[in-house]
Design a protein around this motif. Structure first.
Motif, PDB file in Angstrom:
ATOM      1  N   ASP A  17       2.601  -0.777  17.852  1.00 20.28           N
ATOM      2  CA  ASP A  17       1.989  -0.196  16.513  1.00 20.28           C
ATOM      3  C   ASP A  17       2.966   0.383  15.396  1.00 20.28           C
ATOM      4  OD1 ASP A  17      -0.641  -1.045  16.820  1.00 20.28           O
ATOM      5  OD2 ASP A  17      -0.810   0.629  18.281  1.00 20.28           O
ATOM      6  N   VAL A  18       4.320   0.522  15.882  1.00 19.78           N
ATOM      7  CA  VAL A  18       4.941   1.183  14.676  1.00 19.78           C
ATOM      8  C   VAL A  18       5.140   0.600  13.674  1.00 19.78           C
ATOM      9  CG1 VAL A  18       7.688   1.603  14.460  1.00 19.78           C
ATOM     10  CG2 VAL A  18       6.510   2.377  16.766  1.00 19.78           C
ATOM     11  N   PRO A  19       5.168  -0.836  13.473  1.00 21.25           N
ATOM     12  CA  PRO A  19       5.254  -1.322  12.015  1.00 21.25           C
ATOM     13  C   PRO A  19       4.018  -1.316  11.274  1.00 21.25           C
ATOM     14  CG  PRO A  19       6.379  -2.906  13.727  1.00 21.25           C
ATOM     15  CD  PRO A  19       5.627  -1.910  14.581  1.00 21.25           C
ATOM     16  N   ALA A  20       3.001  -1.498  12.080  1.00 25.80           N
ATOM     17  CA  ALA A  20       1.700  -1.367  11.183  1.00 25.80           C
ATOM     18  C   ALA A  20       1.332   0.330  10.922  1.00 25.80           C
ATOM     19  CB  ALA A  20       0.533  -1.729  12.132  1.00 25.80           C
ATOM     20  N   LEU A  21       1.745   0.987  11.791  1.00 28.04           N
ATOM     21  CA  LEU A  21       1.469   2.713  11.497  1.00 28.04           C
ATOM     22  C   LEU A  21       2.274   2.897  10.302  1.00 28.04           C
ATOM     23  CD1 LEU A  21       0.171   5.183  12.109  1.00 28.04           C
ATOM     24  CD2 LEU A  21       1.718   5.674  13.660  1.00 28.04           C
ATOM     25  N   THR A  22       3.602   2.448  10.500  1.00 25.73           N
ATOM     26  CA  THR A  22       4.259   2.915   9.280  1.00 25.73           C
ATOM     27  C   THR A  22       3.995   2.261   8.002  1.00 25.73           C
ATOM     28  OG1 THR A  22       6.430   2.838  10.669  1.00 25.73           O
ATOM     29  CG2 THR A  22       6.809   2.504   8.363  1.00 25.73           C
ATOM     30  N   ALA A  23       3.600   1.013   7.908  1.00 26.03           N
ATOM     31  CA  ALA A  23       2.765   0.424   7.012  1.00 26.03           C
ATOM     32  C   ALA A  23       1.436   1.403   6.270  1.00 26.03           C
ATOM     33  CB  ALA A  23       2.374  -0.863   7.130  1.00 26.03           C
ATOM     34  N   LEU A  24       0.606   1.770   7.134  1.00 28.26           N
ATOM     35  CA  LEU A  24      -0.557   2.574   6.929  1.00 28.26           C
ATOM     36  C   LEU A  24       0.024   3.869   6.533  1.00 28.26           C
ATOM     37  CD1 LEU A  24      -3.479   3.216   7.215  1.00 28.26           C
ATOM     38  CD2 LEU A  24      -3.132   4.142   9.504  1.00 28.26           C
ATOM     39  N   LEU A  25       0.924   4.402   7.136  1.00 28.23           N
ATOM     40  CA  LEU A  25       1.637   5.831   6.454  1.00 28.23           C
ATOM     41  C   LEU A  25       1.647   5.801   4.848  1.00 28.23           C
ATOM     42  CD1 LEU A  25       3.151   7.346   9.557  1.00 28.23           C
ATOM     43  CD2 LEU A  25       0.972   8.064   8.875  1.00 28.23           C
ATOM     44  N   ASN A  26       2.357   4.542   4.534  1.00 28.10           N
ATOM     45  CA  ASN A  26       3.086   4.470   3.434  1.00 28.10           C
ATOM     46  C   ASN A  26       2.040   4.078   2.504  1.00 28.10           C
ATOM     47  OD1 ASN A  26       5.691   5.073   3.847  1.00 28.10           O
ATOM     48  ND2 ASN A  26       6.059   2.775   4.775  1.00 28.10           N
ATOM     49  N   ARG A  27       0.902   3.466   2.810  1.00 32.17           N
ATOM     50  CA  ARG A  27      -0.368   3.070   1.755  1.00 32.17           C
ATOM     51  C   ARG A  27      -1.002   4.539   1.617  1.00 32.17           C
ATOM     52  NH1 ARG A  27      -0.892  -1.196   5.441  1.00 32.17           N
ATOM     53  NH2 ARG A  27      -3.101  -0.279   6.561  1.00 32.17           N
ATOM     54  N   ILE A  28      -1.052   5.243   2.644  1.00 30.11           N
ATOM     55  CA  ILE A  28      -1.634   6.664   2.364  1.00 30.11           C
ATOM     56  C   ILE A  28      -0.690   7.363   1.516  1.00 30.11           C
ATOM     57  CG2 ILE A  28      -2.049   8.851   3.518  1.00 30.11           C
ATOM     58  CD1 ILE A  28      -2.950   7.101   6.077  1.00 30.11           C
ATOM     59  N   ASP A  29       0.632   7.368   1.633  1.00 30.96           N
ATOM     60  CA  ASP A  29       1.667   8.144   0.904  1.00 30.96           C
ATOM     61  C   ASP A  29       1.438   7.518  -0.725  1.00 30.96           C
ATOM     62  OD1 ASP A  29       4.216   9.812   0.769  1.00 30.96           O
ATOM     63  OD2 ASP A  29       4.735   8.090  -0.443  1.00 30.96           O
ATOM     64  N   SER A  30       1.285   6.424  -0.832  1.00 28.62           N
ATOM     65  CA  SER A  30       1.388   5.715  -2.290  1.00 28.62           C
ATOM     66  C   SER A  30      -0.087   6.016  -2.821  1.00 28.62           C
ATOM     67  CB  SER A  30       1.237   4.310  -2.121  1.00 28.62           C
ATOM     68  OG  SER A  30       1.194   3.884  -3.470  1.00 28.62           O
ATOM     69  N   ALA A  31      -1.081   6.181  -2.310  1.00 31.75           N
ATOM     70  CA  ALA A  31      -2.204   6.295  -2.806  1.00 31.75           C
ATOM     71  C   ALA A  31      -2.395   7.798  -3.068  1.00 31.75           C
ATOM     72  CB  ALA A  31      -3.593   5.979  -1.912  1.00 31.75           C
ATOM     73  N   ASP A  32      -2.031   8.890  -2.157  1.00 33.22           N
ATOM     74  CA  ASP A  32      -2.193  10.260  -2.301  1.00 33.22           C
ATOM     75  C   ASP A  32      -1.223  10.677  -3.306  1.00 33.22           C
ATOM     76  OD1 ASP A  32      -4.239  10.052  -0.733  1.00 33.22           O
ATOM     77  OD2 ASP A  32      -3.348  11.064   1.003  1.00 33.22           O
ATOM     78  N   GLN A  33      -0.020   9.911  -3.699  1.00 26.58           N
ATOM     79  CA  GLN A  33       1.004  10.191  -4.502  1.00 26.58           C
ATOM     80  C   GLN A  33       1.833  11.417  -3.955  1.00 26.58           C
ATOM     81  OE1 GLN A  33      -0.626  11.130  -8.418  1.00 26.58           O
ATOM     82  NE2 GLN A  33      -2.409   9.841  -8.238  1.00 26.58           N
ATOM     83  N   LEU A  34       2.153  11.212  -2.650  1.00 23.62           N
ATOM     84  CA  LEU A  34       3.059  12.155  -1.958  1.00 23.62           C
ATOM     85  C   LEU A  34       4.488  11.999  -2.172  1.00 23.62           C
ATOM     86  CD1 LEU A  34       1.074  12.016   1.391  1.00 23.62           C
ATOM     87  CD2 LEU A  34       0.864  13.780  -0.320  1.00 23.62           C
TER      88      LEU A  34
END
Length: 339
Positions: A17-34
């Motif tokens: 799941d590393v690729p999918a989890l990385t993509a998920l974390l980056n979608r969260i990062d972008s939406a949350d403006q981190l």
């Protein structure tokens, strides 16, 4: 078929799941403006941390083939300075799938697993606490009804489940090279970049330096080794202060989590060596080395209530506060009880 028509399944995370989890974390990062995206090597390092059993300590939510939420539980092997067991809960939900109860579900699961793991690892424990990030505070002057960003939109859920804010952390930033720092050479002390043979002496210095800090618990050798050899580690830009016997008195350890930004991950001084300007000296050497290496800025995180006066030191070194993040906690109920 729409995403809402797809089956929703739950299973542990795996290294696949590393690729999918990385993509998920980056979608969260972008939406949350981190502003703190991650790369796959960092995700893999998180999932292979010593003491973490993905089959038992993680849960992923998938809609069809898409990873839309995940949580990982990490219970420390040692108690903190106050004799408490730290149960760290880490996770998130895809921005497009929020407000569907998934966050509450993942939080409830992680609490149950963390309580079970705390009881297993510390059968004679006293207090244990769930600990979770409460995201970033609104910027000064923001309207009271402005939407929460920076991951802070989790706060209503945390409040509803009995969590309370217990600590604030300042993100401080300094441009490089910035104003020169005048640091007199401490007598009888060498200020150098650490070699790998100083890995364990630096850990021993860290244990001593943080023994009296809020929430701090000893880092075991295997986890320290993992941290030391992170693919983002920049040991050539890190700094230690050594006495004549080779004892590490103070240290500043760095990583490059974002290109061009030198992250000063850990700074500490042994209690018996405080008051000699060693922290200032090691940070100054690290900042100078970072500037020579082409870094445009340096950043660090500091406890807003640091008992060592670290915020004053960083102010004096030219760091400026950028953001404030919050930690939330909730006591773990004894076995057989609910809160």
């Amino acid at each position: 078929m729409t995403t809402t028509d797809m089956a929703t399944t739950r299973s542990p995370l795996t290294l696949d799941d590393v690729p999918a989890l990385t993509a998920l974390l980056n979608r969260i990062d972008s939406a949350d403006q981190l502003g703190d995206p991650v790369e796959e090597p960092s995700t893999r390092e998180r999932l292979t941390m010593p003491g973490l059993d993905l089959a038992l300590d993680s849960l992923a939510v998938r809609r069809g083939e898409d990873l839309i939420g995940a949580v990982v539980v990490d219970v420390h092997d040692s108690v903190d300075r106050d004799g408490r067991v730290r149960c760290q809960l880490m996770g998130g939900v895809d921005p497009d799938h929020r407000r569907q109860g998934l966050g509450a579900e993942l939080l409830a699961w992680s609490e149950e697993r963390a309580a079970e793991l705390a009881a297993q690892r510390h059968p004679e424990r006293g207090e244990a606490v769930f600990r979770i990030s409460g995201g970033r505070d609104p910027e000064p002057g923001a309207a009271a009804d402005a939407p929460l960003t920076g991951g802070a939109d989790v706060r209503p859920l945390l409040d509803a489940r009995g969590y309370r804010r217990v600590r604030s952390w300042l993100i401080m930033v300094r441009e490089l090279p910035g104003a020169p720092i005048d640091v007199p050479a401490p007598g009888g002390v060498r200020i150098i970049a650490p070699s790998d043979d100083l890995r364990e002496p630096t850990r021993e210095a860290h244990l001593a330096a943080f023994a009296d800090h809020w929430g701090s618990a000893p880092i075991p050798e295997d986890r320290w080794s993992t941290f030391w050899f992170l693919h983002t580690a920049r040991r050539e830009l890190s700094t230690v202060a050594l006495d004549a016997d080779g004892t590490v008195l103070a240290y500043a350890l760095t990583t490059e989590d974002r290109p061009g930004v030198l992250h000063v991950t850990l700074v500490g001084t042994r209690p018996e060596a405080r008051g000699r300007g060693l922290a200032r000296a090691v940070i100054a050497r690290t900042l100078a080395a970072g500037a020579v290496a082409g870094f445009g800025s340096a950043e660090l995180e500091v406890d807003a209530e640091s008992l060592t006066g670290a915020t004053r030191l960083y102010d004096a070194l030219g760091f400026e506060q950028e953001h404030v993040y919050a930690t939330y906690e909730k006591p773990v109920a004894p076995a057989g009880e609910t809160r």
